[in-house]
Design an enzyme around this catalytic site. Structure first.
Site, PDB file in Angstrom:
ATOM      1  N   ASP A   1       0.814  -1.207   0.000  1.00 50.53           N
ATOM      2  CA  ASP A   1       0.000   0.000   0.000  1.00 50.53           C
ATOM      3  C   ASP A   1       0.853   1.264   0.000  1.00 50.53           C
ATOM      4  O   ASP A   1       0.600   2.199  -0.747  1.00 50.53           O
ATOM      5  CB  ASP A   1      -0.973   0.010   1.200  1.00 50.53           C
TER       6      ASP A   1
ATOM      7  N   ARG B   1     -10.176   1.067   6.428  1.00 52.82           N
ATOM      8  CA  ARG B   1      -9.649   0.293   5.298  1.00 52.82           C
ATOM      9  C   ARG B   1     -10.624   0.186   4.134  1.00 52.82           C
ATOM     10  O   ARG B   1     -10.230   0.121   2.983  1.00 52.82           O
ATOM     11  CB  ARG B   1      -9.325  -1.146   5.740  1.00 52.82           C
TER      12      ARG B   1
ATOM     13  N   ASP C   1       7.051   3.783   3.268  1.00 55.45           N
ATOM     14  CA  ASP C   1       7.271   4.844   4.238  1.00 55.45           C
ATOM     15  C   ASP C   1       8.772   4.924   4.523  1.00 55.45           C
ATOM     16  O   ASP C   1       9.522   5.422   3.697  1.00 55.45           O
ATOM     17  CB  ASP C   1       6.421   4.526   5.474  1.00 55.45           C
ATOM     18  N   THR C   2       9.229   4.424   5.668  1.00 54.65           N
ATOM     19  CA  THR C   2      10.674   4.419   5.923  1.00 54.65           C
ATOM     20  C   THR C   2      11.390   3.458   4.977  1.00 54.65           C
ATOM     21  O   THR C   2      12.568   3.624   4.694  1.00 54.65           O
ATOM     22  CB  THR C   2      10.995   3.979   7.370  1.00 54.65           C
TER      23      THR C   2
END
Ligand code: IMP
Ligand code: MG
Length: 169
Positions: free
Chosen positions: A94, A159, A97-98
């Site tokens: 999805d 969700r 990020d990091t």
């Protein structure tokens, strides 16, 4: 909550992404690995826009929240059941990020002697990256901020929403 991407914008982008992925893998079979739970809606839309033969498998990952755990490792709660030796693998998630969980998981798949391992993420939060990883395919680049909907959750909420929102903080 503020709308970031409406369902129709997402559908348009996913269509283009499906074409891009199809031409990249033209003439080959593709093993798509969905990262649960966040990718479930994106994945189901995306595979319907891919016109090379697709096989599917799923994983559940949990990044170590505890600072005492080794960096760059990922806990695999549910691993794939398929043999990916010599396969072209596309991991679908999805949001990147990091990048820590994806980097570790990609390495895990490469160790299973896949022919190729590529990463497709719906959202790319580039500014948050802490390790060296770029998606091979992505839907949208976004700024920092917590997003929900279209599979993405906040504490298991939101969700099922068809649009993507930024949470007010
Ligand atoms: P990281 O790239 O290892 O930091 O972790 C990525 C995972 O954290 C994603 O697959 C999501 O499950 C979750 N995540 C990161 N940012 C968001 C967000 O803005 N909304 C919802 N989930 C997020
Ligand atoms: Mg996730």
């Amino acid at each position: 909550m503020k709308v970031l991407f409406r369902a129709d914008e997402i559908a348009e982008r996913v269509k283009v992404l499906g074409r891009e992925i199809s031409s990249y893998y033209r003439g080959r079979d593709l093993m798509v690995i969905g990262v649960l739970k966040g990718s479930f809606m994106f994945l189901s839309d995306l595979v319907r826009q891919i016109d090379v033969p697709v096989q599917l498998d799923f994983v559940r990952l949990s990044s170590y929240m505890n600072a005492s755990e080794p960096q760059g490792t990922v806990k695999i709660i549910l691993d794939i059941q398929s043999d990916i030796k010599d396969r072209d693998v596309l991991i679908v998630d999805d949001i990147l990020d990091t990048g820590q969980s994806m980097l570790a998981f990609r390495r895990h798949l490469e160790e299973k002697a896949a022919c190729s391992v590529r990463v497709c993420t719906l959202l790319d939060k580039t500014c948050r990256r802490r390790v060296q990883i770029q998606p091979d395919f992505y839907g949208f680049r976004i700024e920092d901020g917590f997003v929900v909907g279209y599979g993405l959750d906040y504490a298991e909420q939101y969700r099922a929403l068809p649009d993507i929102y930024v949470l007010d903080t």
